[in-house]
Design a protein around this motif. Structure first.
Motif, PDB file in Angstrom:
ATOM      1  N   ILE A  36     -51.808 -12.816 -75.529  1.00 32.31           N
ATOM      2  CA  ILE A  36     -51.339 -11.474 -75.221  1.00 32.31           C
ATOM      3  C   ILE A  36     -49.873 -11.571 -74.834  1.00 32.31           C
ATOM      4  N   ALA A  37     -49.044 -10.704 -75.419  1.00 34.39           N
ATOM      5  CA  ALA A  37     -47.613 -10.721 -75.133  1.00 34.39           C
ATOM      6  C   ALA A  37     -47.357 -10.334 -73.678  1.00 34.39           C
ATOM      7  N   GLU A  38     -46.384 -10.991 -73.068  1.00 29.87           N
ATOM      8  CA  GLU A  38     -46.073 -10.702 -71.670  1.00 29.87           C
ATOM      9  C   GLU A  38     -45.654  -9.251 -71.479  1.00 29.87           C
ATOM     10  N   ALA A  39     -44.972  -8.668 -72.455  1.00 30.05           N
ATOM     11  CA  ALA A  39     -44.564  -7.262 -72.345  1.00 30.05           C
ATOM     12  C   ALA A  39     -45.784  -6.350 -72.233  1.00 30.05           C
ATOM     13  N   ASP A  40     -46.858  -6.664 -72.943  1.00 34.35           N
ATOM     14  CA  ASP A  40     -48.083  -5.863 -72.855  1.00 34.35           C
ATOM     15  C   ASP A  40     -48.733  -5.999 -71.481  1.00 34.35           C
ATOM     16  N   VAL A  41     -48.739  -7.210 -70.946  1.00 37.17           N
ATOM     17  CA  VAL A  41     -49.297  -7.444 -69.612  1.00 37.17           C
ATOM     18  C   VAL A  41     -48.461  -6.679 -68.587  1.00 37.17           C
ATOM     19  N   TRP A  42     -47.151  -6.745 -68.720  1.00 35.07           N
ATOM     20  CA  TRP A  42     -46.248  -6.055 -67.805  1.00 35.07           C
ATOM     21  C   TRP A  42     -46.499  -4.541 -67.853  1.00 35.07           C
ATOM     22  N   SER A  43     -46.669  -3.987 -69.036  1.00 35.12           N
ATOM     23  CA  SER A  43     -46.951  -2.552 -69.181  1.00 35.12           C
ATOM     24  C   SER A  43     -48.245  -2.169 -68.484  1.00 35.12           C
ATOM     25  N   ARG A  44     -49.225  -3.043 -68.543  1.00 32.39           N
ATOM     26  CA  ARG A  44     -50.502  -2.782 -67.864  1.00 32.39           C
ATOM     27  C   ARG A  44     -50.304  -2.778 -66.352  1.00 32.39           C
ATOM     28  N   PHE A  45     -49.483  -3.684 -65.852  1.00 36.48           N
ATOM     29  CA  PHE A  45     -49.180  -3.704 -64.422  1.00 36.48           C
ATOM     30  C   PHE A  45     -48.525  -2.383 -64.010  1.00 36.48           C
ATOM     31  N   VAL A  46     -47.523  -1.958 -64.784  1.00 42.24           N
ATOM     32  CA  VAL A  46     -46.775  -0.737 -64.488  1.00 42.24           C
ATOM     33  C   VAL A  46     -47.694   0.482 -64.478  1.00 42.24           C
ATOM     34  N   VAL A  87     -38.118  -0.758 -65.459  1.00 43.44           N
ATOM     35  CA  VAL A  87     -36.677  -0.965 -65.605  1.00 43.44           C
ATOM     36  C   VAL A  87     -36.322  -2.420 -65.313  1.00 43.44           C
ATOM     37  N   CYS A  88     -36.937  -2.972 -64.287  1.00 46.14           N
ATOM     38  CA  CYS A  88     -36.689  -4.390 -63.973  1.00 46.14           C
ATOM     39  C   CYS A  88     -37.033  -5.274 -65.170  1.00 46.14           C
ATOM     40  N   TRP A  89     -38.175  -5.002 -65.813  1.00 43.72           N
ATOM     41  CA  TRP A  89     -38.554  -5.766 -67.004  1.00 43.72           C
ATOM     42  C   TRP A  89     -37.514  -5.580 -68.100  1.00 43.72           C
ATOM     43  N   ASP A  90     -37.121  -4.326 -68.339  1.00 42.27           N
ATOM     44  CA  ASP A  90     -36.206  -4.006 -69.437  1.00 42.27           C
ATOM     45  C   ASP A  90     -34.848  -4.675 -69.284  1.00 42.27           C
ATOM     46  N   ILE A  91     -34.381  -4.826 -68.046  1.00 42.39           N
ATOM     47  CA  ILE A  91     -33.049  -5.412 -67.845  1.00 42.39           C
ATOM     48  C   ILE A  91     -33.101  -6.903 -67.515  1.00 42.39           C
ATOM     49  N   GLY A  92     -34.296  -7.487 -67.560  1.00 44.51           N
ATOM     50  CA  GLY A  92     -34.412  -8.926 -67.345  1.00 44.51           C
ATOM     51  C   GLY A  92     -34.464  -9.350 -65.894  1.00 44.51           C
ATOM     52  N   GLU A  93     -34.865  -8.449 -65.019  1.00 37.58           N
ATOM     53  CA  GLU A  93     -34.983  -8.760 -63.590  1.00 37.58           C
ATOM     54  C   GLU A  93     -36.464  -8.846 -63.203  1.00 37.58           C
ATOM     55  N   GLN A  94     -37.186  -9.726 -63.884  1.00 33.58           N
ATOM     56  CA  GLN A  94     -38.621  -9.845 -63.661  1.00 33.58           C
ATOM     57  C   GLN A  94     -38.967 -10.219 -62.226  1.00 33.58           C
ATOM     58  N   GLU A  95     -38.152 -11.066 -61.616  1.00 34.68           N
ATOM     59  CA  GLU A  95     -38.426 -11.473 -60.238  1.00 34.68           C
ATOM     60  C   GLU A  95     -38.425 -10.262 -59.304  1.00 34.68           C
ATOM     61  N   ALA A  96     -37.422  -9.415 -59.436  1.00 34.84           N
ATOM     62  CA  ALA A  96     -37.346  -8.201 -58.614  1.00 34.84           C
ATOM     63  C   ALA A  96     -38.493  -7.252 -58.974  1.00 34.84           C
ATOM     64  N   GLY A  97     -38.819  -7.175 -60.246  1.00 36.07           N
ATOM     65  CA  GLY A  97     -39.910  -6.309 -60.684  1.00 36.07           C
ATOM     66  C   GLY A  97     -41.248  -6.725 -60.104  1.00 36.07           C
ATOM     67  N   LEU A  98     -41.493  -8.016 -60.024  1.00 42.27           N
ATOM     68  CA  LEU A  98     -42.740  -8.496 -59.429  1.00 42.27           C
ATOM     69  C   LEU A  98     -42.804  -8.172 -57.944  1.00 42.27           C
TER      70      LEU A  98
END
Length: 169
Positions: free
Chosen positions: A2-12, A25-36
């Motif tokens: 499963i693509a990480e983007a799909d997992v991230w969308s499920r979290f959101v 937005v954090c995912w989109d701009i590459g700030e995954q750490e802040a997004g988590l």
């Protein structure tokens, strides 16, 4: 896989719209750490019930982005949905050498995620000279039980693949 983007969308999708947007937005701009960090904060603040599988997935994604230690206690404090699931985080991991498993004999093995079948996903760390575990595990191992044998061994960059192997043997 499963693509990480799909997992991230499920979290959101489990967060209220405004908070979900910020995490996306954090995912989109590459700030995954802040997004988590925002994701776990939002789950706690809004008392969002999550499945044990989602809790394990968040832990694995956080591991991948190097922030698992930073969010671990807050993630465990998130409200569960109360439903049985195939996996759960091991709440009080105990670090043990597993001399019975030659592939992991030189490492301290930390139980991480347990499958309802008894299989266990572990992190294998080097012990640092000052006594702490290495920040990055050398391996992830899926064990048939808490004492082994090893079902599959993964390299340090393969946390998501190891979780998939635990869930879907």
């Amino acid at each position: 896989m499963i693509a990480e983007a799909d997992v991230w969308s499920r979290f959101v999708s489990v967060l209220p719209d405004g908070e979900g947007y910020e995490v996306q937005v954090c995912w989109d701009i590459g700030e995954q750490e802040a997004g988590l960090d925002l994701l776990v904060g939002g789950l706690l603040e809004h008392q969002v019930a999550i499945s044990e599988t989602m809790r394990a997935e968040i832990s694995v994604i956080a591991e991948t982005w190097g922030v698992r230690r930073d969010i671990a206690s807050r993630l465990l404090a998130c409200r569960g949905d109360g439903l049985p699931g195939p996996v759960e985080l091991v709440e009080r991991p105990i670090t043990t050498p597993l001399a019975t498993l030659p592939e992991l004999a030189d490492f301290l093995v930390v139980p991480w995620i347990r499958h309802s079948s008894g299989r266990l996903l572990t992190r294998a760390h080097v012990e640092e000279p000052w006594g702490d575990l290495s920040l990055i595990p050398e391996h992830y191992a899926v064990l048939a039980s808490a004492q082994g044998p090893i079902v599959r061994l993964f390299e340090s960059f393969s946390a998501r693949e190891a979780l998939e192997a635990l869930i879907h043997p």
